[in-house]
Write a protein that holds these residues in place. Structure first.
Motif, PDB file in Angstrom:
ATOM      1  N   LYS A 100       0.702  -1.074  -0.434  1.00  0.00           N
ATOM      2  CA  LYS A 100      -0.028  -0.340  -0.248  1.00  0.00           C
ATOM      3  C   LYS A 100       0.907   1.796  -0.227  1.00  0.00           C
ATOM      4  O   LYS A 100       0.481   1.996  -0.638  1.00  0.00           O
ATOM      5  N   SER A 101       2.411   1.165   1.202  1.00  0.00           N
ATOM      6  CA  SER A 101       2.278   2.191   0.978  1.00  0.00           C
ATOM      7  C   SER A 101       3.718   2.380  -0.464  1.00  0.00           C
ATOM      8  O   SER A 101       3.996   3.312  -1.010  1.00  0.00           O
ATOM      9  N   CYS A 119       4.573   5.625  -4.774  1.00  0.00           N
ATOM     10  CA  CYS A 119       4.394   5.482  -6.824  1.00  0.00           C
ATOM     11  C   CYS A 119       3.711   6.362  -7.636  1.00  0.00           C
ATOM     12  O   CYS A 119       4.312   7.408  -8.192  1.00  0.00           O
ATOM     13  N   VAL A 120       2.265   6.983  -6.962  1.00  0.00           N
ATOM     14  CA  VAL A 120       0.869   7.486  -7.459  1.00  0.00           C
ATOM     15  C   VAL A 120       1.517   8.729  -7.221  1.00  0.00           C
ATOM     16  O   VAL A 120       1.309   9.635  -8.016  1.00  0.00           O
ATOM     17  N   LEU A 121       1.962   9.082  -5.940  1.00  0.00           N
ATOM     18  CA  LEU A 121       2.135  10.446  -5.668  1.00  0.00           C
ATOM     19  C   LEU A 121       3.371  11.058  -6.049  1.00  0.00           C
ATOM     20  O   LEU A 121       3.176  12.003  -6.886  1.00  0.00           O
ATOM     21  N   LEU A 122       4.312  10.113  -7.026  1.00  0.00           N
ATOM     22  CA  LEU A 122       5.990  10.746  -7.487  1.00  0.00           C
ATOM     23  C   LEU A 122       5.472  11.091  -9.166  1.00  0.00           C
ATOM     24  O   LEU A 122       6.034  11.881  -9.576  1.00  0.00           O
ATOM     25  N   ALA A 123       4.470  10.313  -9.101  1.00  0.00           N
ATOM     26  CA  ALA A 123       4.615  10.161 -10.549  1.00  0.00           C
ATOM     27  C   ALA A 123       3.497  11.751 -11.027  1.00  0.00           C
ATOM     28  O   ALA A 123       3.141  11.866 -11.838  1.00  0.00           O
ATOM     29  N   VAL A 124       2.619  11.855 -10.065  1.00  0.00           N
ATOM     30  CA  VAL A 124       1.819  13.206 -10.256  1.00  0.00           C
ATOM     31  C   VAL A 124       3.319  14.373 -10.188  1.00  0.00           C
ATOM     32  O   VAL A 124       2.926  15.297 -11.098  1.00  0.00           O
ATOM     33  N   TYR A 125       3.855  13.940  -9.249  1.00  0.00           N
ATOM     34  CA  TYR A 125       4.833  14.775  -9.535  1.00  0.00           C
ATOM     35  C   TYR A 125       5.697  14.910 -10.916  1.00  0.00           C
ATOM     36  O   TYR A 125       5.875  16.402 -10.521  1.00  0.00           O
ATOM     37  N   HIS A 126       6.099  13.999 -11.319  1.00  0.00           N
ATOM     38  CA  HIS A 126       6.940  14.165 -12.322  1.00  0.00           C
ATOM     39  C   HIS A 126       5.560  14.818 -13.577  1.00  0.00           C
ATOM     40  O   HIS A 126       6.423  15.600 -14.055  1.00  0.00           O
ATOM     41  N   LEU A 127       4.452  14.858 -13.354  1.00  0.00           N
ATOM     42  CA  LEU A 127       3.657  14.817 -14.879  1.00  0.00           C
ATOM     43  C   LEU A 127       3.591  16.254 -14.175  1.00  0.00           C
ATOM     44  O   LEU A 127       3.137  17.203 -15.470  1.00  0.00           O
ATOM     45  N   ALA A 128       2.881  16.743 -12.966  1.00  0.00           N
ATOM     46  CA  ALA A 128       2.769  18.097 -13.029  1.00  0.00           C
ATOM     47  C   ALA A 128       3.301  18.842 -12.406  1.00  0.00           C
ATOM     48  O   ALA A 128       3.727  21.000 -12.706  1.00  0.00           O
ATOM     49  N   LEU A 129       4.623  18.420 -11.099  1.00  0.00           N
ATOM     50  CA  LEU A 129       5.456  19.579 -10.733  1.00  0.00           C
ATOM     51  C   LEU A 129       6.458  19.912 -10.820  1.00  0.00           C
ATOM     52  O   LEU A 129       7.305  20.826 -10.310  1.00  0.00           O
TER      53      LEU A 129
END
Length: 61
Positions: free
Chosen positions: A7-8, A13-23
């Protein structure tokens, strides 16, 4: 223990993907630091959250 790690890892991984795509290309370095630190804390706390689904089974007479 395996459940906690899965789960962790998935949430991180999802939060890191959001970072790479948006921030990643944003110039707000302080916000980016806050987001990365928050994502680590959030991904470590996700496995402790449980959601109970209550299903009512109809009684047959």
């Amino acid at each position: 223990m395996i459940d906690f790690l899965l789960k962790s890892t998935i949430s991180l991984c999802v939060l890191l993907a959001v970072y790479h795509l948006a921030l990643e290309k944003e110039k707000m370095h302080q916000f980016n630091r806050f987001y990365l630190l928050f994502s680590i804390v959030f991904s470590l706390s996700i496995p402790f959250i449980t959601i109970e689904v209550i299903q009512e089974i109809p009684v047959q007479y």
